[in-house]
Design a protein around this motif. Structure first.
Motif, mmCIF file in Angstrom:
data_model
loop_
_atom_site.group_PDB
_atom_site.id
_atom_site.type_symbol
_atom_site.label_atom_id
_atom_site.label_comp_id
_atom_site.label_asym_id
_atom_site.label_seq_id
_atom_site.Cartn_x
_atom_site.Cartn_y
_atom_site.Cartn_z
ATOM 1 N N ASP A 136 0.855 -1.184 0.000
ATOM 2 C CA ASP A 136 0.000 0.000 0.000
ATOM 3 C C ASP A 136 0.891 1.234 0.000
ATOM 4 N N TYR A 137 0.854 2.003 -1.065
ATOM 5 C CA TYR A 137 1.813 3.085 -1.259
ATOM 6 C C TYR A 137 1.552 4.276 -0.338
ATOM 7 N N GLU A 177 1.055 5.526 -7.335
ATOM 8 C CA GLU A 177 -0.397 5.618 -7.167
ATOM 9 C C GLU A 177 -1.077 6.137 -8.438
ATOM 10 N N THR A 180 -1.564 3.137 -10.730
ATOM 11 C CA THR A 180 -2.656 2.233 -10.357
ATOM 12 C C THR A 180 -4.014 2.894 -10.609
ATOM 13 N N ALA A 181 -4.088 4.202 -10.401
ATOM 14 C CA ALA A 181 -5.341 4.918 -10.666
ATOM 15 C C ALA A 181 -5.690 4.857 -12.153
ATOM 16 N N LYS A 184 -7.037 1.481 -12.951
ATOM 17 C CA LYS A 184 -8.381 1.306 -12.392
ATOM 18 C C LYS A 184 -9.461 1.769 -13.370
ATOM 19 N N TYR A 201 -3.443 -5.142 -1.436
ATOM 20 C CA TYR A 201 -3.605 -3.688 -1.481
ATOM 21 C C TYR A 201 -3.328 -3.129 -2.877
ATOM 22 N N ASP A 204 -6.493 -3.801 -4.745
ATOM 23 C CA ASP A 204 -7.518 -2.845 -4.320
ATOM 24 C C ASP A 204 -7.322 -1.497 -5.021
ATOM 25 N N ALA A 205 -6.074 -1.071 -5.139
ATOM 26 C CA ALA A 205 -5.788 0.224 -5.755
ATOM 27 C C ALA A 205 -6.198 0.243 -7.226
#
Length: 306
Positions: A136-137, A177, A180-181, A184, A201, A204-205
């Motif tokens: 988890d970043y 992040e 990963t966004a 998503k 995690y 999840d991201a």
């Protein structure tokens, strides 16, 4: 996600130093020419501590063998000696590396203790907590700030350097992040599977949905026998092509996980290897960048059967 420049934290540390106290019960301050002795439970946290402390820290990582399962690690006298001398100790927490607490208590250590799970702020859901917070970043950015804070108490002369390094590290977390966004937006809602919740995690991201039977992944994580029904249900995810990818923990293999891996490969499901410690020669950012790249490549070629 962007993180603040930590100026307020620097001011707090300066005030604590002038007052000669700290809420974290730190060890005595070092002189400018001494290095702060840091012990980390794994080389993940050891690397981050080195990035923040630079030449002003001496870091010992208890677990750094990429071929060893961290859950099955047993500490020895050398580990106890390192902990007894440490000024700052970094553990994962959440039951992941309880031997650190045991040895810290047995040596009557006065070292400051950083618990990554506590730093994360995550709490159990339905009695369960994924303790692999090093995927988890946002948590790792918070951890960098905490390390800078505690190093500044031990070595106030280099406080500015520590916080500058924490800002640089946090900026690199923001870049991860952002990636990963972006993923998503394309892959949110895709079903995936793992042999253990190590990359949970990260999934999840990206908005991925883990559909692995909990009875399977929990048994693997605890080193217990996998119930035949749980194994069969997991194998069906592969043979019926119900998942976009399988994340396989290379440090915790068993006959059951090998069987699932082979079933995924036979079905043409991408298998993404993951680890719990840094590969040789990688820093934290390079390791996680490789994980993101591997997941991205697997998702791009996945063919799900809905």
């Amino acid at each position: 996600m962007k993180y603040p420049l930590l100026a307020a934290a620097t001011a707090v540390v300066a005030a604590l130093t002038l007052a000669g106290c700290s809420s974290s019960t730190p060890s005595a301050s070092t002189s400018s020419d001494e290095k702060v002795l840091v012990v980390a439970s794994t080389n993940v946290y050891g690397d981050i501590a080195s990035q923040i402390g630079g030449d002003h820290v001496s870091v010992t990582s208890i677990l750094s063998n990429p071929n060893q399962d961290p859950h099955g690690f047993e500490a020895d006298a050398q580990t106890q000696l390192a902990i007894s001398k440490a000024q700052l100790i970094i553990e994962n927490g959440g039951g992941y590396d309880d031997y650190v607490d045991t040895m810290r208590d047995s040596t009557s250590s006065k070292a400051t203790l950083i618990n990554a799970v506590e730093v994360s702020g995550f709490t159990p859901t339905d009695g369960e907590l994924n303790e692999h917070v090093f995927y988890d970043y946002a948590t790792m950015a918070k951890l960098a700030n905490r390390i800078a804070t505690d190093l500044s108490v031990a070595d106030p002369d280099n406080s500015k350097l520590f916080f500058d390094n924490a800002v640089t590290f946090s900026a690199s977390m923001s870049k991860l992040e952002a990636q990963t966004a972006a993923l998503k937006k394309t892959y949110a809602g895709d079903d995936v599977s793992y042999t253990e919740p190590v990359p949970g995690y990260l999934f999840d991201a990206i908005g991925l949905t883990n559909v692995t039977p909990s009875a399977f992944s929990e048994a693997v994580e605890e080193g217990d026998d996998v119930a035949p029904s749980a194994l069969n249900d997991t194998l069906k995810l592969m043979t019926q092509k119900k998942v976009a990818l399988l994340a396989y923990n290379e440090q915790a293999s068993s006959p059951e996980t090998s069987q699932v891996q082979k079933a995924a490969e036979a079905a043409g499901i991408p298998v993404v290897p993951v680890t719990e410690t840094l590969p040789k020669g990688d820093d934290y950012q390079a390791w996680q960048q490789a994980n993101i790249d591997a997941v991205k490549a697997a998702l791009a070629k996945a063919v799900l059967t809905k």
